[in-house]
Design an enzyme around this catalytic site. Structure first.
Site, PDB file in Angstrom:
ATOM      1  CE  LYS A  68     -12.792   8.693 146.228  1.00 56.40           C
ATOM      2  NZ  LYS A  68     -11.402   9.140 146.164  1.00 56.40           N
ATOM      3  CB  SER A 100     -22.998   6.288 127.804  1.00 55.84           C
ATOM      4  OG  SER A 100     -22.911   5.019 127.170  1.00 55.84           O
ATOM      5  CB  THR A 153     -19.418  10.534 129.529  1.00 57.84           C
ATOM      6  OG1 THR A 153     -20.336   9.919 128.609  1.00 57.84           O
ATOM      7  CG2 THR A 153     -19.002   9.554 130.597  1.00 57.84           C
ATOM      8  CE1 TYR A 154     -25.792   8.293 128.192  1.00 60.18           C
ATOM      9  CE2 TYR A 154     -24.575  10.089 127.171  1.00 60.18           C
ATOM     10  CZ  TYR A 154     -25.315   8.929 127.062  1.00 60.18           C
ATOM     11  OH  TYR A 154     -25.576   8.397 125.821  1.00 60.18           O
ATOM     12  N   GLY A 158     -18.355   5.349 122.880  1.00 59.54           N
ATOM     13  CA  GLY A 158     -18.427   6.498 121.990  1.00 59.54           C
ATOM     14  C   GLY A 158     -17.069   7.179 121.885  1.00 59.54           C
ATOM     15  CB  ALA A 159     -16.159  10.726 121.281  1.00 58.04           C
ATOM     16  CB  ALA A 160     -15.531   8.771 126.348  1.00 56.84           C
TER      17      ALA A 160
END
Length: 126
Positions: free
Chosen positions: A9, A25, A57-58, A73-75
């Site tokens: 993390k 991403s 996400t990635y 993006g959407a995030a």
């Protein structure tokens, strides 16, 4: 038996950018990816400490040494510049592998520079 465990993390990184119209991403400074053993295009979970949002996400690479954490993006609707995030990766381990298991925990300052690396979280006091 296989167990899904926290592999690594990035603790309390700060969002530096949020780009709605970029391919979805999370761009992460290459130094941080390396420290947390997160590979480009690997699935990550993001926990937004600032607003409570949680999403998957990635990871993609951002310039080494830049401190960049860009939610794309959407995030981008789930994180704003300045928000504090925990970025986690998980892996599946066998009971045998767990005998040697140690997560990579990376702690940063307010500019996303590495302050500390650990392999355990202290026991929470009662």
């Amino acid at each position: 038996m296989q167990r899904i465990m926290l592999k690594s993390k990035l603790h309390r990184v700060r969002v530096t950018r949020s780009e709605l119209h970029y391919e979805g991403s999370c761009a992460i400074d290459d130094d941080l990816l390396e420290a947390a053993d997160i590979r480009e295009y690997q699935q990550i979970d993001i926990y937004n400490v600032s607003n409570g949002e949680r999403f998957t996400t990635y990871a993609i690479r951002a310039q080494r040494g830049s401190g960049t954490i860009s939610v794309n993006g959407a995030a981008a609707h789930k994180a704003d510049p300045g928000d504090i995030l925990i970025i986690a990766s998980y892996a599946m381990y066998s009971e045998l592998e767990l005998q040697r298991f140690q997560p990579r925990l990376v702690y940063v300052d307010e500019h996303n520079r590495i302050l500390d690396r650990r392999d355990s979280i202290p026991v929470q006091a009662a």
